[in-house]
Design an enzyme around this catalytic site. Structure first.
Site, PDB file in Angstrom:
ATOM      1  CG  HIS A 156     -18.989 -37.941  -6.662  1.00 55.95           C
ATOM      2  ND1 HIS A 156     -18.753 -38.597  -5.475  1.00 55.95           N
ATOM      3  CD2 HIS A 156     -18.643 -36.643  -6.434  1.00 55.95           C
ATOM      4  CE1 HIS A 156     -18.297 -37.750  -4.576  1.00 55.95           C
ATOM      5  NE2 HIS A 156     -18.209 -36.556  -5.133  1.00 55.95           N
ATOM      6  CG  ASP A 386       7.113 -40.664  -7.921  1.00 53.32           C
ATOM      7  OD1 ASP A 386       7.255 -40.863  -9.141  1.00 53.32           O
ATOM      8  OD2 ASP A 386       8.066 -40.423  -7.148  1.00 53.32           O
TER       9      ASP A 386
END
Length: 457
Positions: A156, A386
């Site tokens: 982060h 995907d």
């Protein structure tokens, strides 16, 4: 399933495919600087039933294309120096391949949140201390008997949800040969608009760590809201001030209300006077055209705090109106308009940034101590990850963690629902899980039904 075993097959350090030793250091932004050193996970589950699926070639291609993606996103391959910049881009990222001792279908039928830690190379949402030695990205490819789970650990310190989304989309595009879908990152804009400071007061970094991490033992639970439940909460949350609350606004207000109710039940109604609900605001969509942040990487978000004075509300948390909480949340977001954000930009915006941080610091020092709840929506992220095997049937975004009062929203992979991954103090969570008004809308960790979708009985 009583337990799973994840065995490491290989562990490598992946570097950018093109030489990066001559590149200039990447400058952090001020929002990177005061973000604590920790990792957030994203784990994609892909059941695979193709009888001619070539696993060895797939593993080779995944590893090679990560290296190519790092050539574009080379800061993710480096190390942070002095909380000011990133260098040493040849350090690389940890890349792990692992074998899981079960069928993915069996795991997904009743997933246990704490097991998700096994599928990422670095433990999630844990306060890290030696930031200059830590990687900024890690990847673990988990091989089930009937599928692949790709777990990614994002630091982060440089990654927010949008940065993670852009990297993953680009990796997928390279893997599939869709060069026109690669997102070329803007590597300079964040530091220009939100420049780092050599003299950033340590109190701001310490405050953010206090807000993220505490001493209490916390647990994480997954609650699923279907489209019907969300629509009903939107209707309940609307008012003349917010006639059409978004799905996330309605869910945030609903969770805030019932988290407060759980806290008050534990304290016999004598809990803190003030409560803050902070929402993560993606600044990219808030800025005007002359300061565009399209494709810029880094922590380009701020927390919008909504303050509730419980002395000015109904005596019982159950009497709080959802529409009033939604209005508070909406007002806090509206304050982060482009005109206000302009006052935070550039070197001259440092004073405005300090004012915002001082407001949060002042709020955290109220007596009695206020309650802080944080909410982050990832409902628009990770919808195109995907690799050619179909969309993931499930996306995990937490695990066994150490953060305080934190909720992440993600889309369900079908039926237009939303999952809320909620982390709370263990006792408070136990109260929430017994709240019939909460459970009338929320389904606790339902099984992930994928059998019909993948042709399995």
């Amino acid at each position: 399933m009583e337990k799973i075993e994840v065995s490491i097959i290989s562990r490598d350090a992946i570097k950018p495919s093109a030489a990066s030793s001559s590149l200039h250091p990447y400058k952090l932004s001020i929002t990177d600087q005061f973000t604590p050193t920790m990792y957030f996970p994203v784990i994609f589950f892909y059941p695979i039933t193709d009888p001619v699926f070539n696993l060895p070639q797939t593993l080779t291609d995944l590893k090679n294309t990560v290296s190519q993606a790092l050539t574009l996103y080379y800061p993710l391959s480096g190390r942070i120096k002095n909380n000011l910049y990133i260098d040493d881009f040849e350090a690389g990222i940890p890349y792990v391949e692992a074998r899981v001792n079960c069928h993915m279908i069996d795991f997904l039928r009743l997933p246990k949140i704490e097991w998700l830690n096994e599928f990422v190379p670095i433990a999630p949402y844990r306060k890290e201390t030696i930031s200059e030695l830590l990687p900024l990205l890690g990847i673990q490819v988990n091989i089930f008997d009937s599928g692949i789970a790709i777990g990614v650990s994002f630091s982060h310190k440089i990654n927010d949800g949008e940065t993670a989304n852009c990297f993953l989309k680009s990796w997928v595009a390279i893997f599939r040969g869709y060069r026109n879908k690669i997102i070329h990152p803007n590597l300079s804009q964040a530091a220009l608009l939100l420049p780092s400071r050599d003299d950033l007061p340590e109190k701001y970094v310490a405050m953010m760590e206090r807000l993220w991490f505490g001493e209490k033992k916390v647990v994480t639970r997954r609650f699923v809201f279907d489209a019907k439940a969300i629509s009903a909460l939107q209707d309940e949350g609307k008012s003349e001030y917010v006639p059409k609350p978004s799905r996330v606004q309605a869910l945030t207000g609903f969770l805030w209300k019932h988290q407060l109710a759980a806290s008050r039940a534990l304290s016999s109604g004598t809990s803190t006077r003030f409560s803050f609900a902070s929402q993560a605001v993606n600044l990219r969509s808030k800025m005007n055209m002359k300061t565009t942040l399209d494709n810029a990487i880094g922590n380009i978000f701020l927390w919008a705090p909504a303050l509730l004075d419980l002395n000015d509300t109904a005596p019982e948390s159950s009497d709080l109106k959802l529409c009033d909480l939604v209005n508070l949340l909406n007002e806090s977001i509206k304050e982060f308009n482009s005109d206000y954000l302009e006052t935070l930009m550039g070197k001259e915006g440092y004073g405005g940034m300090c004012d915002l941080l001082d407001f949060m610091e002042e709020g955290s020092s109220f007596e009695p101590a206020p309650e802080f709840y944080s909410f982050s929506s990832w409902t628009r992220f990770f919808d195109q990850v995907d690799f050619g095997w179909g969309r993931p049937f499930w996306v995990g975004v937490s695990g066994r963690v150490e953060t305080n009062n934190f909720t992440t929203f993600v889309e369900t992979q079908c039926d237009d629902g939303i999952e809320a991954w909620v982390t709370l103090d263990g006792k408070q969570m136990a109260m929430l899980e017994q709240d019939p008004q909460f459970l009338a809308f929320a389904s606790p960790n339902p099984r992930i039904s994928i059998a019909s979708s993948v042709g399995i009985d």
